[in-house]
Design an enzyme around this catalytic site. Structure first.
Site, PDB file in Angstrom:
ATOM      1  N   CYS A   4       0.834  -1.200   0.000  1.00 56.05           N
ATOM      2  CA  CYS A   4       0.000   0.000   0.000  1.00 56.05           C
ATOM      3  C   CYS A   4       0.873   1.256   0.000  1.00 56.05           C
ATOM      4  CB  CYS A   4      -0.909  -0.024   1.227  1.00 56.05           C
ATOM      5  SG  CYS A   4      -1.757   1.528   1.531  1.00 56.05           S
ATOM      6  N   CYS A   7       0.687   3.181   3.330  1.00 52.36           N
ATOM      7  CA  CYS A   7       1.424   2.494   4.402  1.00 52.36           C
ATOM      8  C   CYS A   7       2.920   2.728   4.234  1.00 52.36           C
ATOM      9  CB  CYS A   7       1.098   1.004   4.416  1.00 52.36           C
ATOM     10  SG  CYS A   7      -0.532   0.613   5.122  1.00 52.36           S
ATOM     11  N   ASP A  30      -0.443  16.823  -0.185  1.00 56.62           N
ATOM     12  CA  ASP A  30      -0.770  16.089  -1.408  1.00 56.62           C
ATOM     13  C   ASP A  30       0.247  16.437  -2.489  1.00 56.62           C
ATOM     14  OD1 ASP A  30      -3.680  14.709  -2.516  1.00 56.62           O
ATOM     15  OD2 ASP A  30      -2.225  15.393  -4.012  1.00 56.62           O
ATOM     16  N   HIS A  46      -4.290   0.327   8.582  1.00 54.85           N
ATOM     17  CA  HIS A  46      -4.739   0.258   7.189  1.00 54.85           C
ATOM     18  C   HIS A  46      -6.160  -0.267   7.093  1.00 54.85           C
ATOM     19  CE1 HIS A  46      -4.412  -0.501   2.794  1.00 54.85           C
ATOM     20  NE2 HIS A  46      -5.340  -1.385   3.101  1.00 54.85           N
ATOM     21  N   GLY A  92     -13.878   8.395  -7.447  1.00 55.83           N
ATOM     22  CA  GLY A  92     -12.537   8.879  -7.782  1.00 55.83           C
ATOM     23  C   GLY A  92     -11.450   8.459  -6.816  1.00 55.83           C
ATOM     24  N   HIS A  97      -6.290   3.228   0.777  1.00 62.83           N
ATOM     25  CA  HIS A  97      -6.037   3.360   2.218  1.00 62.83           C
ATOM     26  C   HIS A  97      -6.812   4.627   2.575  1.00 62.83           C
ATOM     27  CE1 HIS A  97      -2.906   3.354   5.720  1.00 62.83           C
ATOM     28  NE2 HIS A  97      -3.787   4.314   5.978  1.00 62.83           N
ATOM     29  N   HIS A  99      -8.380   8.027   3.369  1.00 64.41           N
ATOM     30  CA  HIS A  99      -7.689   9.309   3.569  1.00 64.41           C
ATOM     31  C   HIS A  99      -8.678  10.449   3.506  1.00 64.41           C
ATOM     32  CE1 HIS A  99      -7.430   8.055  -0.669  1.00 64.41           C
ATOM     33  NE2 HIS A  99      -7.580   9.330  -0.986  1.00 64.41           N
ATOM     34  N   HIS A 101      -8.877  14.322   2.508  1.00 65.43           N
ATOM     35  CA  HIS A 101      -8.292  15.507   1.886  1.00 65.43           C
ATOM     36  C   HIS A 101      -8.730  16.719   2.711  1.00 65.43           C
ATOM     37  CE1 HIS A 101      -7.445  13.682  -2.202  1.00 65.43           C
ATOM     38  NE2 HIS A 101      -8.373  12.838  -1.792  1.00 65.43           N
TER      39      HIS A 101
END
Ligand code: 5GP
Ligand code: ZN
Length: 112
Positions: A4, A7, A30, A46, A92, A97, A99, A101
């Site tokens: 991953c 990870c 990002d 994870h 999208g 994993h 996340h 934004h």
């Protein structure tokens, strides 16, 4: 999880520009920012997506939102920001994993 990307970012195997870290989560900018401020917050444990939150992992999500509120104040964007979690390819999601934004620093448009 050995295969991953995120990870590997947590472990340092892949470098990242760190914003914040504690025992539960890791935040980093990002690589392809969509706003003047755009970083990702990920749990150190994870799991793939928002569709896989369980009773066991739910407190991790609350912790991440607490960290986002703290960073918003410290980094000076608490007056306006957006938190986005894409879940599944139709939304999208490209990295599997979970996340969050965090986007700020410009007028953010509507989305669909
Ligand atoms: P998603 O499209 O899954 O919601 O978001 C994945 C995000 O990860 C994208 O915004 C993409 O720019 C970012 N990303 C992908 N690979 C890397 C990387 O190696 N380093 C960093 N810092 N961000 C990445
Ligand atoms: Zn992972």
């Amino acid at each position: 999880m050995s295969d991953c990307l995120f990870c590997k970012i947590i472990s340092g195997e892949i470098p990242s520009n760190k914003v914040y870290e504690d025992e539960i989560c890791y935040a980093f900018y990002d690589i392809s920012p969509m706003a003047p401020t755009h970083f990702l917050v990920i749990p150190k444990v994870h799991f793939a997506s928002a569709a896989e939150v369980t009773e066991e992992t739910a407190p991790v999500i609350g912790h991440i939102y607490m960290v986002i509120a703290k960073l918003a104040k410290e980094m000076g964007f608490a007056d306006g920001f957006r938190v986005v979690t894409n879940c599944g390819e139709i939304a999208g999601q490209t990295v599997h994993h979970i996340h969050f934004h965090v986007l700020s620093g410009k007028q953010l448009g509507s989305f669909n």
